[in-house]
Each structure stands twice: as C-alpha cells, then as structure tokens.
Design a protein around this motif. Structure first.
Motif, PDB file in Angstrom:
ATOM      1  N   HIS A  77      20.508 -17.661   5.655  1.00 36.39           N
ATOM      2  CA  HIS A  77      20.551 -17.265   4.252  1.00 36.39           C
ATOM      3  C   HIS A  77      20.806 -15.780   4.074  1.00 36.39           C
TER       4      HIS A  77
ATOM      5  N   ASP B 109      24.019 -19.427   1.148  1.00 38.15           N
ATOM      6  CA  ASP B 109      24.001 -19.996   2.486  1.00 38.15           C
ATOM      7  C   ASP B 109      24.930 -19.211   3.399  1.00 38.15           C
TER       8      ASP B 109
ATOM      9  N   HIS C 113      21.287 -23.733   8.917  1.00 34.31           N
ATOM     10  CA  HIS C 113      22.094 -22.652   8.361  1.00 34.31           C
ATOM     11  C   HIS C 113      21.181 -21.474   8.041  1.00 34.31           C
TER      12      HIS C 113
ATOM     13  N   ASP D 284      15.220 -25.572  -0.500  1.00 32.20           N
ATOM     14  CA  ASP D 284      16.600 -25.840  -0.142  1.00 32.20           C
ATOM     15  C   ASP D 284      16.759 -27.331   0.121  1.00 32.20           C
TER      16      ASP D 284
HETATM   17 ZN   LIG Z   1      20.389 -22.928   2.166  1.00 38.55          ZN
END
Ligand SMILES: [Zn+2]
Ligand SMILES: [Zn+2]
Length: 144
Positions: free
Chosen positions: A91, A102, A89, A83
């Motif tokens: 997944h 995301d 963030h 990534d």
């Molecule tokens: Zn990601």
C-alpha cells in the motif's frame, strides 16, 4: 449471479452466519472506494440499517478479517483501514489526504530477496509494506 448472492455465498463459504447486517457490511466494503475505515463503512451501512452501531460494524469487519475475507491495513494513526483484496499486495498512503492506493506485489524487486532476521528470515506477509508520500492529487500544480 447477483452480488447479493455472491456475498451470501462468501459468508457461507467462510462458515459465517448470514445476517442482513453482515451482507450489507461486506457489500459496502466491496462497493466503497478502496480501503475504507470502519467509520466509512458505518456511515454507508447506516442508511439501510439505522439501528446498527459503529461497534457492530467494527466487530463484523474484524470477524471477516479473522476468517480471511478482509485484510486489515495499518497505516499509522488510530484508524485501521479495511481491504476487500486479500491477495498479496502493498500500500501507498498519502500523508496529506490519507488516501490509500494499492501497490502491486508483482512490481519487480519490491520485497524479493529481503532478509529480515526479526521475522526469522521469513518473507514478510502481503499487505505488510506501506509507503508514505504525497499523492498527485495533493501536490500543488505550481510545484509539480
Ligand atoms: Zn489494498
Ligand atoms: Zn493526497
């Protein structure tokens, strides 16, 4: 100005030697659809660098990860995905096609207030949560 310049600048900032191969690998990672595997990056980079091996691509991606330029995403199975987003963030992964999406950290309540004694009550790191399901593209229209 150009993305080549910014890629070079990124490598320098991370204290990494700038080689044409590294620039190509990092640019490919940024250019590919989200979260490619090392094999995906390899197949693309190979067009410009036919002598480059999958092992080199994998090692380069791991080096970039060690320097915080790339995040490793473990989604189960043997394949690690890479990534270029390194901000926190989560997944979501499709169990049918394996595509990864995301999930924004800012979604309220996702990991807030989560207490995990195993982590000594530290908040889990970003990228730590993976949700599994079947994506809209894989769901049959008849059952939708
Ligand atoms: Zn990601
Ligand atoms: Zn799918």
């Amino acid at each position: 100005m150009s993305s080549l310049d910014s890629t070079t600048a990124t490598l320098r900032r991370r204290g990494l030697r700038v080689t044409p191969q590294r620039v190509a690998i990092l640019r490919t990672l940024h250019g590919l659809a989200n979260h490619p595997s090392a094999e995906d990056v390899f197949r693309t980079v190979q067009r410009d660098f036919p002598s480059l091996s999958l092992t080199t691509v994998y090692r380069t991606l791991e080096t970039l990860a060690e320097h915080g330029e790339v995040e490793l995403v473990h989604v189960g199975g043997e394949r690690v995905r890479f990534d270029h987003r390194t901000d926190p963030h989560h997944h979501a992964v499709c169990t049918v096609c394996g595509r990864l999406a995301d999930v924004e950290e800012s979604q309220p309540g996702l990991a807030d207030g989560l207490s995990i004694p195993f982590f000594g009550n530290e908040r889990p790191r970003g990228n730590a949560v993976v949700f599994y399901g079947v994506c809209t593209g894989c769901r049959s229209p008849a059952t939708a």
